[in-house]
Design a protein around this motif. Sequence first.
Motif, PDB file in Angstrom:
ATOM      1  N   LEU A  31       0.825  -1.208   0.000  1.00  0.00           N
ATOM      2  CA  LEU A  31       0.000   0.000   0.000  1.00  0.00           C
ATOM      3  C   LEU A  31       0.862   1.261   0.000  1.00  0.00           C
ATOM      4  N   CYS A  32       1.931   1.238   0.757  1.00  0.00           N
ATOM      5  CA  CYS A  32       2.839   2.400   0.775  1.00  0.00           C
ATOM      6  C   CYS A  32       3.479   2.617  -0.590  1.00  0.00           C
ATOM      7  N   LYS A  33       3.832   1.537  -1.289  1.00  0.00           N
ATOM      8  CA  LYS A  33       4.400   1.662  -2.633  1.00  0.00           C
ATOM      9  C   LYS A  33       3.379   2.258  -3.595  1.00  0.00           C
ATOM     10  N   ILE A  34       2.129   1.800  -3.486  1.00  0.00           N
ATOM     11  CA  ILE A  34       1.062   2.339  -4.346  1.00  0.00           C
ATOM     12  C   ILE A  34       0.866   3.819  -4.071  1.00  0.00           C
ATOM     13  N   LEU A  35       0.779   4.190  -2.798  1.00  0.00           N
ATOM     14  CA  LEU A  35       0.595   5.596  -2.430  1.00  0.00           C
ATOM     15  C   LEU A  35       1.771   6.453  -2.891  1.00  0.00           C
ATOM     16  N   ASP A  36       2.987   5.946  -2.712  1.00  0.00           N
ATOM     17  CA  ASP A  36       4.172   6.696  -3.140  1.00  0.00           C
ATOM     18  C   ASP A  36       4.193   6.861  -4.656  1.00  0.00           C
ATOM     19  N   ASN A  37       3.774   5.826  -5.377  1.00  0.00           N
ATOM     20  CA  ASN A  37       3.726   5.895  -6.832  1.00  0.00           C
ATOM     21  C   ASN A  37       2.730   6.960  -7.287  1.00  0.00           C
ATOM     22  N   ILE A  38       1.565   6.990  -6.671  1.00  0.00           N
ATOM     23  CA  ILE A  38       0.549   7.979  -7.036  1.00  0.00           C
ATOM     24  C   ILE A  38       1.005   9.386  -6.639  1.00  0.00           C
ATOM     25  N   ASP A  39       1.739   9.486  -5.542  1.00  0.00           N
ATOM     26  CA  ASP A  39       2.256  10.786  -5.095  1.00  0.00           C
ATOM     27  C   ASP A  39       3.213  11.416  -6.101  1.00  0.00           C
ATOM     28  N   THR A  40       3.802  10.625  -6.982  1.00  0.00           N
ATOM     29  CA  THR A  40       4.677  11.196  -8.005  1.00  0.00           C
ATOM     30  C   THR A  40       3.873  11.947  -9.065  1.00  0.00           C
ATOM     31  N   VAL A  41       2.583  11.629  -9.174  1.00  0.00           N
ATOM     32  CA  VAL A  41       1.710  12.276 -10.161  1.00  0.00           C
ATOM     33  C   VAL A  41       0.803  13.310  -9.506  1.00  0.00           C
ATOM     34  N   ILE A  42       0.218  12.947  -8.374  1.00  0.00           N
ATOM     35  CA  ILE A  42      -0.716  13.811  -7.651  1.00  0.00           C
ATOM     36  C   ILE A  42       0.013  14.372  -6.438  1.00  0.00           C
ATOM     37  N   ILE A  43       0.296  15.643  -6.459  1.00  0.00           N
ATOM     38  CA  ILE A  43       1.080  16.269  -5.393  1.00  0.00           C
ATOM     39  C   ILE A  43       0.144  17.032  -4.455  1.00  0.00           C
ATOM     40  N   LYS A  45      -2.178  15.865  -2.347  1.00  0.00           N
ATOM     41  CA  LYS A  45      -3.518  15.305  -2.129  1.00  0.00           C
ATOM     42  C   LYS A  45      -3.437  13.927  -1.483  1.00  0.00           C
ATOM     43  N   ARG A  46      -2.460  13.731  -0.607  1.00  0.00           N
ATOM     44  CA  ARG A  46      -2.225  12.407  -0.005  1.00  0.00           C
ATOM     45  C   ARG A  46      -3.469  11.882   0.705  1.00  0.00           C
ATOM     46  N   LYS A  47      -4.140  12.724   1.464  1.00  0.00           N
ATOM     47  CA  LYS A  47      -5.326  12.281   2.208  1.00  0.00           C
ATOM     48  C   LYS A  47      -6.417  11.799   1.250  1.00  0.00           C
ATOM     49  N   THR A  48      -6.623  12.519   0.172  1.00  0.00           N
ATOM     50  CA  THR A  48      -7.625  12.126  -0.821  1.00  0.00           C
ATOM     51  C   THR A  48      -7.253  10.796  -1.450  1.00  0.00           C
ATOM     52  N   VAL A  49      -5.990  10.625  -1.791  1.00  0.00           N
ATOM     53  CA  VAL A  49      -5.524   9.376  -2.389  1.00  0.00           C
ATOM     54  C   VAL A  49      -5.719   8.223  -1.406  1.00  0.00           C
ATOM     55  N   GLU A  50      -5.392   8.441  -0.138  1.00  0.00           N
ATOM     56  CA  GLU A  50      -5.572   7.405   0.877  1.00  0.00           C
ATOM     57  C   GLU A  50      -7.043   7.011   1.000  1.00  0.00           C
ATOM     58  N   LEU A  51      -7.939   7.989   0.984  1.00  0.00           N
ATOM     59  CA  LEU A  51      -9.367   7.701   1.107  1.00  0.00           C
ATOM     60  C   LEU A  51      -9.900   6.931  -0.101  1.00  0.00           C
TER      61      LEU A  51
END
Length: 93
Positions: A31-43, A45-51
């Motif tokens: 899950l952390c890898k997925i979140l980190d990967n998305i964070d490279t595109v979406i800056i 908005k971590r809380k939104t991505v987590e939800l």
Amino acid sequence: MVADLAGTDKNKDQIKPRLSEAQVTEAKETLCKILDNIDTVIIGKRKTVELVLLSLLAGGHVLIEDVPGVGKTSLVSALAKSLACSFKRIQFT
């Protein structure tokens, strides 16, 4: 003490985990890898991505509404690529 669905109390030690500690650690790392990967595109908005990810893990559906230009399509596209899924956009005007 933890109450079960029938309303009776059980000792926390008597509840058997469904996943081993190693499985939980592996899931957390994934899950952390997925979140980190998305964070490279979406800056920023971590809380939104987590939800969004949490909703999908819970077997739910997600409807993302916001004003134009905030990255809704980019978020879903990045999530789909991170999970090796297909992505199709449905637009309502």
